[in-house]
Enzyme design. Structure first.
Site, PDB file in Angstrom:
ATOM      1  N   ARG A   1     -10.265 111.341 -34.645  1.00  0.00           N
ATOM      2  CA  ARG A   1     -11.297 111.820 -35.210  1.00  0.00           C
ATOM      3  C   ARG A   1     -11.216 111.383 -36.842  1.00  0.00           C
ATOM      4  NH1 ARG A   1      -9.683 118.086 -33.581  1.00  0.00           N
ATOM      5  NH2 ARG A   1     -10.779 118.227 -31.533  1.00  0.00           N
TER       6      ARG A   1
ATOM      7  N   PHE B   1     -11.427 113.221 -23.971  1.00  0.00           N
ATOM      8  CA  PHE B   1     -11.268 113.739 -25.414  1.00  0.00           C
ATOM      9  C   PHE B   1     -10.800 112.643 -26.272  1.00  0.00           C
ATOM     10  CE2 PHE B   1     -11.448 117.567 -28.014  1.00  0.00           C
ATOM     11  CZ  PHE B   1     -12.138 118.486 -27.148  1.00  0.00           C
TER      12      PHE B   1
ATOM     13  N   HIS C   1     -12.953 117.059 -39.188  1.00  0.00           N
ATOM     14  CA  HIS C   1     -13.430 116.779 -37.977  1.00  0.00           C
ATOM     15  C   HIS C   1     -15.056 116.289 -38.073  1.00  0.00           C
ATOM     16  CE1 HIS C   1     -15.021 117.793 -33.768  1.00  0.00           C
ATOM     17  NE2 HIS C   1     -14.016 118.181 -33.453  1.00  0.00           N
TER      18      HIS C   1
ATOM     19  N   GLU D   1     -15.318 118.209 -29.927  1.00  0.00           N
ATOM     20  CA  GLU D   1     -15.232 116.947 -29.315  1.00  0.00           C
ATOM     21  C   GLU D   1     -15.583 116.566 -27.898  1.00  0.00           C
ATOM     22  OE1 GLU D   1     -12.018 114.934 -31.266  1.00  0.00           O
ATOM     23  OE2 GLU D   1     -11.392 114.029 -29.450  1.00  0.00           O
TER      24      GLU D   1
ATOM     25  N   GLN E   1      -7.075 117.108 -41.554  1.00  0.00           N
ATOM     26  CA  GLN E   1      -8.281 116.485 -40.739  1.00  0.00           C
ATOM     27  C   GLN E   1      -9.700 117.029 -40.980  1.00  0.00           C
ATOM     28  OE1 GLN E   1      -8.342 117.215 -36.365  1.00  0.00           O
ATOM     29  NE2 GLN E   1      -7.674 115.295 -36.609  1.00  0.00           N
TER      30      GLN E   1
ATOM     31  N   LEU F   1     -17.838 124.199 -36.080  1.00  0.00           N
ATOM     32  CA  LEU F   1     -17.524 122.887 -35.375  1.00  0.00           C
ATOM     33  C   LEU F   1     -18.374 122.863 -34.013  1.00  0.00           C
ATOM     34  CD1 LEU F   1     -15.218 121.318 -34.478  1.00  0.00           C
ATOM     35  CD2 LEU F   1     -13.997 123.105 -33.201  1.00  0.00           C
TER      36      LEU F   1
ATOM     37  N   HIS G   1     -10.897 120.785 -41.110  1.00  0.00           N
ATOM     38  CA  HIS G   1     -10.908 121.202 -39.865  1.00  0.00           C
ATOM     39  C   HIS G   1      -9.339 121.643 -39.696  1.00  0.00           C
ATOM     40  CE1 HIS G   1     -11.475 122.229 -35.429  1.00  0.00           C
ATOM     41  NE2 HIS G   1     -10.444 121.215 -35.147  1.00  0.00           N
TER      42      HIS G   1
ATOM     43  N   ARG H   1      -4.166 114.270 -36.229  1.00  0.00           N
ATOM     44  CA  ARG H   1      -4.006 115.019 -34.908  1.00  0.00           C
ATOM     45  C   ARG H   1      -4.996 114.564 -33.907  1.00  0.00           C
ATOM     46  NH1 ARG H   1      -6.477 119.283 -32.632  1.00  0.00           N
ATOM     47  NH2 ARG H   1      -7.377 120.413 -34.315  1.00  0.00           N
TER      48      ARG H   1
END
Lengths: 575, 249
Positions: A281, A115, A237, A250, A235, A247, A351, A391
């Site tokens: 991100r 990730f 994404h 990732e 954030q 979404l 996100h 994050r």
């Protein structure tokens, strides 16, 4: 109607349910949630929960903690990140032991995937750290925790919207909640109240967030004078479905998916030469927006709603359908694209809120000088802070499990010695009055205000920011808050009045939009997800500090809080 | 394009019977039916009520009947159900559950049946220091059953529930199967009083309507049959009879 409990948990997502399980061991506990159980947005989390199990690669919690700190551009409180990474390991085993159906390695252990921003040995290369259940890990966590709540007879109040929190000085006394089925306002007297109300991405037009994500907890607390921390850090994404924001995990890139521009270039080579598509991100979202603005988006007109392609077709049908089956389903449903055959059109989508209700490592709501006794928060609505300015992927699930559990345990202990605080004699009347006023006269529909708020926040408080645009956003949000005063419901019914609920939610979003915009305008540097064209550099001398924003009517005043940098010294952030 | 949504309305505070009301909305063919409903409730008629949350088919809030078929409003695009400008789309609440108001139904019975199958993990052995081991093949066996989001689409579509409201229903059996076929779980016995009862798994007649409407594409009928077979296997090994041919009390 008045109810009395030791503890009231507001919100039934991962953090709320985990806290309820722990608190209910000693405390008479009620979960008050505006949704039916298992509808909460934890269920939409896809790719995994990070924990240094070392089942696939060598790994250590220390590396996880470091990645979290660096990923957050050093605005993370480092002891909190250390606790996050260390307790994540046992938390994942606990969830598995309670039945969570993780995907498995060939030798039968919990499988792990790569990730963004998760590395071995302090940044050397990507590491397999994300424990996953196909691409519905959040749904499996939510279901597992709800199953355990059934087993342990936790008491639920479903479809109750909390509308007010009562404080007696700095001690919590209870909450008032609007019951959707009847329109009645109930008062819950409690020694401890925990907010676990999730995010507020619905302030933006393109978002991965549920309609229910309207920041109810942070907005209620802001209105009683509790500051909100680091609200400028929101954030985006990198990979939302074009136009809809849904979404695309990732995990697609973790499994080997590649981002490409209109020329077919793997553009992440230019932005993050080591981690490439698995950079954090904020960096990937900026890279996409830069490609788009410079005319290398698919349409090529340089407008911010242009997009790029995420290609997973080279992974093979078997991998796509085994590792990311829900993504394949979404793409076929909403785009008519089969990701095993063709690339997916993606654009950054609002996100996750890094900021929120300030808490300590036991979930207690606090500022530098004040601890609000009995008042707790955990999950996305809280700011511990383990995410800092950005994050890392998987850390939202880690956060809600680790800190939801810690808050629940603290509550279980706290209620044993604490007494109930005094509730005001007229508790609940203000909310009743408010709802009656909404029904009393005619006024405009809320729809246009929703749209203008979402457009403004998307266009002016987005991936790239600059002063003039943010000033316009602040002015526009102030204007919308004025106009909001005229909004009335058309629906006079008491039962299932969704319109009342929707207007109360809009009010919360408008308040948080204002706090977010003012906090963003105030921070004259670029750090993590807060990226300013007019201040492109990180400025540790002036800005290595948390923002605390106080909402006072139509004004927002700003204070600061120190960042815990006791383990690693801030360094330039390259990948 | 413009479409007409013909929506079933009912408010027990003001109506004695339900009626259809038509709303005209301007939409893109790729908009969701949920988007069209939101447009109505926020800009045209605030009294229209329905449930919603995630808006992409994972939370299970917005199951309803669209042109007579159970679907999620957020997972149904306008172009899936309206072929041309001016087309009419009929929207009705789910069946077999009491209507609360408009498109909202009372899922209490549905969730009571869900809870009755003990939808939680019953550990088969002592918890070790780490995770239980489970082979990839064993994990794959119950994967389909983990996808359920309790939306009630199957419950509404089931022809057996039409004649026997006490039938456990497809979703609750899927939840039971989720655990019965998990190699780590040893709770079949504890679930038998519900599953192996006259209104448990046995009333299913393989109409496959549940499988056809499931928005998560779970092979529900297959899971029901596998569960029946597992119960028979368990009873046979003990020389006991199942409740398949017993009368309900």
């Amino acid at each position: 109607m008045t109810h009395e409990f030791d503890a009231v948990i507001v919100g039934a997502g991962g953090a709320g349910l985990y806290a309820a399980l722990e608190a209910s061991k000693t405390a008479r506990t009620a979960v008050v949630s505006k949704l039916y159980p298992t509808r909460s947005h934890t269920g939409a989390a896809q790719g995994g929960i990070g924990a240094a199990l070392g089942n696939v690669d060598q790994d250590s919690p220390e590396w996880h903690a470091f990645d979290t700190v660096k990923g957050g551009d050093y605005l993370v409180d480092q002891q909190a990140a250390r606790i996050l990474a260390e307790e994540a390991v046992q938390a994942v085993y606990d969830l598995e032991n309670r039945g969570l159906p993780f995907s498995r390695t060939p030798d039968g252990r919990i499988d792990q995937r790569r990730f963004g921003g998760h590395t071995r040995n302090f940044g050397e290369a990507p590491v397999h750290r994300s424990c996953y259940a196909a691409d519905r890990t959040g749904n499996m966590i939510l279901q597992t925790l709800y199953q355990q709540c059934i087993k342990n007879d936790v008491h639920f109040y479903d479809e109750f919207q909390v509308v007010e929190v009562f404080l007696d000085g700095t001690r919590v006394a209870g909450v008032a909640a609007f019951e959707l089925a009847t329109g009645e306002v109930h008062v819950f007297k409690a020694k401890a109240v925990m907010f676990a109300t999730g995010g507020f991405g619905r302030m933006f037009r393109i978002t991965s967030n549920a309609h229910a994500n309207t920041g109810d907890g942070p907005a209620l607390l802001a209105r009683v004078g509790i500051p909100l921390e680091d609200m400028e850090f929101f954030q985006f994404h990198p990979t939302g479905i074009r136009g809809m924001g849904i979404l695309i995990t990732e995990g697609v890139r973790g499994e080997g998916g590649i981002l490409r521009n209109s020329k077919g270039e793997r553009f992440m080579e230019r932005y993050a030469p080591t981690l490439l598509d698995l950079a954090p991100r904020d960096m990937v979202s900026r890279a996409i927006m830069t490609e788009v603005i410079e005319g290398r988006g698919i349409r090529g007109d340089g407008r911010i709603d242009d997009w790029v392609m995420l290609d997973a077709s080279h992974l093979g049908r078997e991998t796509v359908y085994a590792k990311i089956p829900d993504i394949a389903d979404f793409c076929k449903t909403y785009l008519g694209v089969d990701p095993a055959e063709a690339p997916m059109p993606v654009q950054p989508t609002a996100h996750y809120a890094m900021g929120g209700i300030p808490t300590d490592i036991d979930g207690r709501v606090c500022t530098d000088t004040t601890v609000y006794a009995g008042l707790y928060a955990a999950g996305e609505c809280a700011c511990v802070s383990v995410h800092g300015a950005n994050r890392l992927g998987t850390n939202s699930l880690v956060d809600l499990v680790v800190y939801g559990r810690r808050a629940g345990r603290h509550i279980a202990d706290y209620v044993r010695s604490a007494d109930h605080s005094r509730l005001p004699a007229d508790a609940g009347d203000a909310a009743r009055e408010r709802i009656a006023t909404l029904k009393k006269s005619r006024g405009p529909h809320p729809g246009p205000l929703y749209e203008r708020m979402q457009q403004t926040m998307m266009a002016r408080i987005g991936v790239y920011r600059e002063r003039e645009q943010m000033e316009e956003a602040v002015a526009e949000i102030r204007q919308l808050r004025e106009e909001f005063q005229q909004v009335r419901v058309q629906d006079n019914s008491a039962n299932y009045n969704q319109e009342v609920l929707g207007i109360l939610e809009l009010e919360n979003l408008l308040d948080l939009s204002l706090v977010t915009a003012v906090s963003a305008l105030n921070r004259t540097e670029s750090r993590g997800a807060h990226s300013r064209k007019d201040f492109p550099e990180r400025d540790d001398v002036s800005w290595l500090k948390h923002t605390l924003a106080f909402l006072n009517g139509s004004d927002v005043s700003i204070d600061y809080k120190a960042v815990d940098t006791s383990i690693w010294e801030p360094k330039p952030r390259t990948y | 394009m413009q479409i007409a949504l013909e929506i079933q309305r009912f408010n027990p505070e003001t109506n004695t019977e339900s009626e259809f009301q038509t709303f005209n909305v301007t939409v893109e063919p790729t908009d969701r039916i949920l988007d069209a409903l939101m447009e109505i409730s926020r800009n045209q008629d605030g009294t229209l009520v329905f449930r919603k949350s995630c808006a992409h088919g994972v939370c299970g809030s917005d199951a309803m009947r669209i042109n007579g078929t159970e679907r999620l409003a957020c997972k149904t695009l306008v172009q899936d159900v309206a072929d041309a400008d001016g087309a009419t789309v009929r929207i009705e609440p789910l069946r077999h559950l009491p209507i609360q108001r408009d498109l909202m139904v009372d899922q209490s019975v549905f969730f009571r049946k869900f809870r009755s199958v003990k939808p939680y993990f019953v550990a088969g052995s002592e918890i070790g220091e780490r995770e239980y081991l489970q082979s990839q093949a064993d994990r794959a066996v119950f994967d389909d059953a983990t996808k359920c989001i309790n939306c009630s689409a199957c419950y509404s579509a089931c022809p057996v529930l039409q004649k026997n409201p006490d039938f456990l229903g497809p979703a609750a059996i899927v939840q039971a199967a989720r655990f019965v076929f998990d190699s780590r779980d040893k709770g079949l016995e504890a679930r038998l009083d519900v599953l192996d009862s006259p209104d448990g798994v046995w009333p299913c007649e393989n109409h496959f309507e549940c499988t056809r409407v499931c928005p998560r594409e779970i092979k529900i009928t297959k899971l029901i049959n596998l569960t029946k077979r597992e119960i028979k296997k368990y009873r046979e090994a003990r020389g006991e009879a199942t409740a398949e041919h017993k009368e309900a009390n």
